[in-house]
Structure formats: structure tokens, C-alpha cells
Design a protein around this motif. Sequence first.
Motif, mmCIF file in Angstrom:
data_model
loop_
_atom_site.group_PDB
_atom_site.id
_atom_site.type_symbol
_atom_site.label_atom_id
_atom_site.label_comp_id
_atom_site.label_asym_id
_atom_site.label_seq_id
_atom_site.Cartn_x
_atom_site.Cartn_y
_atom_site.Cartn_z
ATOM 1 N N ARG A 65 0.834 -1.210 0.000
ATOM 2 C CA ARG A 65 0.000 0.000 0.000
ATOM 3 C C ARG A 65 0.869 1.260 0.000
ATOM 4 O O ARG A 65 0.608 2.200 -0.746
ATOM 5 C CB ARG A 65 -0.945 -0.007 1.209
ATOM 6 C CG ARG A 65 -2.208 -0.840 0.962
ATOM 7 C CD ARG A 65 -3.254 -0.580 2.047
ATOM 8 N NE ARG A 65 -2.792 -1.024 3.359
ATOM 9 C CZ ARG A 65 -2.980 -2.264 3.836
ATOM 10 N NH1 ARG A 65 -3.632 -3.148 3.105
ATOM 11 N NH2 ARG A 65 -2.541 -2.602 5.015
ATOM 12 N N ALA A 90 2.350 1.594 -3.419
ATOM 13 C CA ALA A 90 1.338 2.046 -4.384
ATOM 14 C C ALA A 90 1.202 3.561 -4.324
ATOM 15 O O ALA A 90 1.148 4.230 -5.367
ATOM 16 C CB ALA A 90 0.000 1.367 -4.101
ATOM 17 N N ARG A 111 2.095 5.955 -7.341
ATOM 18 C CA ARG A 111 0.983 6.731 -7.894
ATOM 19 C C ARG A 111 1.388 8.191 -8.050
ATOM 20 O O ARG A 111 1.176 8.793 -9.101
ATOM 21 C CB ARG A 111 -0.239 6.601 -6.977
ATOM 22 C CG ARG A 111 -1.510 7.221 -7.560
ATOM 23 C CD ARG A 111 -2.708 6.872 -6.700
ATOM 24 N NE ARG A 111 -3.010 5.448 -6.708
ATOM 25 C CZ ARG A 111 -3.048 4.672 -5.629
ATOM 26 N NH1 ARG A 111 -2.805 5.190 -4.426
ATOM 27 N NH2 ARG A 111 -3.334 3.395 -5.737
ATOM 28 N N GLU A 132 -2.738 4.902 -13.109
ATOM 29 C CA GLU A 132 -3.100 3.773 -12.251
ATOM 30 C C GLU A 132 -2.678 2.433 -12.880
ATOM 31 O O GLU A 132 -2.378 1.478 -12.166
ATOM 32 C CB GLU A 132 -4.604 3.798 -11.943
ATOM 33 C CG GLU A 132 -5.007 3.037 -10.680
ATOM 34 C CD GLU A 132 -4.310 3.556 -9.405
ATOM 35 O OE1 GLU A 132 -3.881 4.720 -9.354
ATOM 36 O OE2 GLU A 132 -4.181 2.756 -8.462
ATOM 37 N N VAL A 169 0.790 2.060 -11.876
ATOM 38 C CA VAL A 169 0.850 1.649 -10.466
ATOM 39 C C VAL A 169 0.676 0.132 -10.367
ATOM 40 O O VAL A 169 1.453 -0.569 -9.718
ATOM 41 C CB VAL A 169 -0.231 2.365 -9.635
ATOM 42 C CG1 VAL A 169 -0.300 1.780 -8.224
ATOM 43 C CG2 VAL A 169 0.045 3.860 -9.577
ATOM 44 N N GLN A 170 -0.339 -0.378 -11.046
ATOM 45 C CA GLN A 170 -0.645 -1.812 -10.923
ATOM 46 C C GLN A 170 0.450 -2.683 -11.529
ATOM 47 O O GLN A 170 0.844 -3.703 -10.948
ATOM 48 C CB GLN A 170 -1.989 -2.108 -11.586
ATOM 49 C CG GLN A 170 -3.140 -1.407 -10.882
ATOM 50 C CD GLN A 170 -4.493 -1.960 -11.244
ATOM 51 O OE1 GLN A 170 -4.600 -2.874 -12.066
ATOM 52 N NE2 GLN A 170 -5.536 -1.433 -10.635
ATOM 53 N N LEU A 212 3.418 -2.679 -9.204
ATOM 54 C CA LEU A 212 3.206 -3.515 -8.017
ATOM 55 C C LEU A 212 3.389 -4.993 -8.359
ATOM 56 O O LEU A 212 4.021 -5.747 -7.620
ATOM 57 C CB LEU A 212 1.797 -3.287 -7.439
ATOM 58 C CG LEU A 212 1.582 -1.958 -6.728
ATOM 59 C CD1 LEU A 212 0.124 -1.835 -6.295
ATOM 60 C CD2 LEU A 212 2.501 -1.826 -5.520
ATOM 61 N N THR A 267 -6.817 -1.417 -7.660
ATOM 62 C CA THR A 267 -5.481 -1.558 -7.084
ATOM 63 C C THR A 267 -5.537 -2.249 -5.722
ATOM 64 O O THR A 267 -4.671 -3.061 -5.394
ATOM 65 C CB THR A 267 -4.811 -0.173 -6.993
ATOM 66 O OG1 THR A 267 -4.760 0.372 -8.312
ATOM 67 C CG2 THR A 267 -3.394 -0.283 -6.451
ATOM 68 N N LEU A 276 -5.773 -5.843 -6.300
ATOM 69 C CA LEU A 276 -4.477 -6.375 -6.726
ATOM 70 C C LEU A 276 -3.563 -6.582 -5.516
ATOM 71 O O LEU A 276 -2.906 -7.616 -5.380
ATOM 72 C CB LEU A 276 -3.822 -5.427 -7.726
ATOM 73 C CG LEU A 276 -2.420 -5.845 -8.184
ATOM 74 C CD1 LEU A 276 -2.477 -7.126 -9.006
ATOM 75 C CD2 LEU A 276 -1.735 -4.742 -8.971
ATOM 76 N N ILE A 277 -3.552 -5.583 -4.621
ATOM 77 C CA ILE A 277 -2.693 -5.683 -3.440
ATOM 78 C C ILE A 277 -3.089 -6.891 -2.589
ATOM 79 O O ILE A 277 -2.234 -7.652 -2.120
ATOM 80 C CB ILE A 277 -2.743 -4.369 -2.618
ATOM 81 C CG1 ILE A 277 -1.989 -3.273 -3.376
ATOM 82 C CG2 ILE A 277 -2.178 -4.558 -1.223
ATOM 83 C CD1 ILE A 277 -2.088 -1.900 -2.765
ATOM 84 N N LEU A 282 -1.784 -9.992 -4.394
ATOM 85 C CA LEU A 282 -0.340 -10.176 -4.251
ATOM 86 C C LEU A 282 -0.019 -10.646 -2.835
ATOM 87 O O LEU A 282 0.865 -11.484 -2.641
ATOM 88 C CB LEU A 282 0.397 -8.871 -4.563
ATOM 89 C CG LEU A 282 0.203 -8.317 -5.982
ATOM 90 C CD1 LEU A 282 1.001 -7.030 -6.165
ATOM 91 C CD2 LEU A 282 0.607 -9.343 -7.035
#
Lengths: 178, 212
Positions: free
Chosen positions: A29, A32, A36, A51, A54-55, A58, B3, B6-7, B10
Motif C-alpha cells: 500500500r 502504491a 501513484r 493507475e 501503479v498496478q 506492483l 489496485t 491487486l494488493i 499479491l
Amino acid sequence: MAGMNEAELARLMRAATAGDEKAYAEFLRGTAAIVRSFARRKIVQGGVDPEDVVQETLLAIHLKRHTWRQDAPILPWIYAIARFKMIDAFRRRGRRIEIAIEEFAETLAEPEQETVSERDIGRALDSLPPGQRVVVSSISVDGNSIGETARKLNMNETAVRVALHRGLAAIAKRFGRG
Amino acid sequence: MKTDELIRTLGADAKSTVMPLGKVWFAALLFALAAAAFLLFMTIGMRPDFMQAMETVRFLFKFVFTSTVAITAFLALRMLALPGAAVGKFGRWLLLGPLLMLAAVMLELLAIPSSDWGRRLVGNNMFVCLTFIPLVGLCPLAALVATLKHAAPTRPTLAGAVAGLLAGGVAATFYAAHCVDDSPLFVATWYSLGIAILAGLGALAGRFFVRW
């Protein structure tokens, strides 16, 4: 969350490597948020959605977390991966625009609706083989745990973990720079 | 997919592990050395006067040059495989091999009358050299490129080229045991060209195969 610093992120990642899953989620988090603001700062003209960067960053960070050495600073590592993935996204967008021009008529007839679910990663998820797709979307979109997914699909947990990992790796592969 | 989703996903995969990079490098290097040794000794083998040659400084310098290229390339390559790692210091060490060779060429030019320069430069078997260094280096290069894929080079073309230098250094080190041309004039030209071919192949492999 946005202000997470070098020492904090490094500590979380070290804890995550040692098996602390909460620390890992917190690390992701924090990362991210950093990526971002980096992507929003760098992407000034349209074409690439910050975004998406970002994805994809990650996902890359997750699959390549063994390339961070615990004694090295973590922010340069995060930014290097984010920059790499952003360049990737721009290249891919360039290719996609060429395709779109060829199929101009169809595109005009059916304008695509941009929604959250149509992120690049979401699209890549749809193209996975069915076995991996049901597992990944059960965990990501439906929010099930590994155990719940195993019961729902009548699989054992190891098989779910393997399918999840392979699915994520396959999604990342679709974004690999060619 | 959002997102946050997704987190969470993961996070669910947090327990997955891959082989640590150090181990993979070790295995790749071991394979590279074994593959190069196998190919060379199964085909053209060592020169017959190997033991006598060991007593001459020109012969020994070939190994100094080729192993310097290999070692400095490995140090740079390890850094190039890690996102955000400082490559600069290790990149500069790559100059060491060429500088040693430059000094050796100067000394050779001083030691040998100019009428002999051409003969020493052309040598006996430059075509074998240009064939075998790339050939012996191919399997090592493949192993190194595979390792790069496992890592995360943010400059894949450059990393591939340096992998080619390393494969070339390893291949040339083994090839040097076969080759009867020991003059730095020969080595500087034809060995370097053989290594450069591998560096070029490595750059292409990095550009097209190292996706992540």
C-alpha cells in the motif's frame, strides 16, 4: 500512507521477507502511494493511465522482490522498477494506437467504455487459461482467501497457491517489454 | 481489477518463493564454465605444448586478459540485474581488461621489429579463433541470459551485452589453452573480435528475450 519513507518501507519489506503478511500488505500500500504520485507527476499527457502503471509496477515488484538486497536502499529500487514499467506502458500504448487505426470503423461503431474493471491487468486476467483465471479472480475480484477459494473450487490449497502464482506470472509476462 | 484488489491478491501470493539470485548466479557460472570446458576439450582440445607454453609470459598474459574481462563483466552484470543498483563503479572496472591489453600491445610493439608485426597479427588460426570463441561462449551466454530473465535488469540490452562479455571472457579463457598464437597483437585483434561477437549476440538476446 502517502508519506511512507525509506526506512519504514525497508523495515516492512524485511518483515515481509521473514513471513509477515500484514507487513507485506502495508508495504504494497505504501509503495502504491509512492508510485501513484510518481506516475501522476511524470505522465503529463494522455494515453497512459497512471493507475495502470501503479498496478503493473506492483505486480513487477511482487514477482521480482528477490532482486532487492536487504542491505540496499529500497526507494531507488522501487523507482527504477516504476520507471521501467512506465516506459513499457508508453511503448505498448504506441503499438495499440497503430492497431486501433486499422480497426477504425469498428472502434467508431462501438466506443469503448473506460471503467475501473477494464484496467490493463484486468484485461490480461481475462486472457488467462481457465484454471488460473478462476483462481486469480476468485481471490482478486471476489475477495476470497486461499482457503475459501480451495473449498469453492474443490481444490487443495497447494494447487490454489500454484495456480495463483502462475496466473500472476503469466499476467506479468503479457506486459513484458518486447 | 482495482489496485486494492491487486494488493490483496499479491498478499495472498506472499508465501511464494523463488530461488535467491545469488544461488542462480552461482549455478549459471558453474554451468558456463562446465559447458565451455566440455565443448573445447571434446573438440579441438589443448595445444600439444601446453606445459612449455606455461613458461612463456605471452601465453600466460592471454589468461590474465581473458579472465580479467570475465571477472569485471561479472561484477558489472550482477549490478545490472538489480533495479536501481549503482552500476557506475563496476562499469568503470570494465576498462581494466582493455587497458591491460593496450599496455601489452605497446610492449609487444617495442619488443618486436616492425617487419614482424604483420605476421604476428595475422597468426596461424584466426578463423578457428573467430569461430570457436563465439561457439564455446554460446551455452554460457544462454545460461547468463536466463539468469537475467530471473532477475530484473532495467537496461536489458546493456545487461545482455555485458552477459556477452562475460560469456566471451569465459570462452576465450578456455580457447586460449588451445590457441598457439600468443602475441598480444593477435589476441588484441581476434580474441577481442570473438568476444565482441558474443557481446553483440548478448545485446540482441537482452533486447528480445529478457522481458519482465
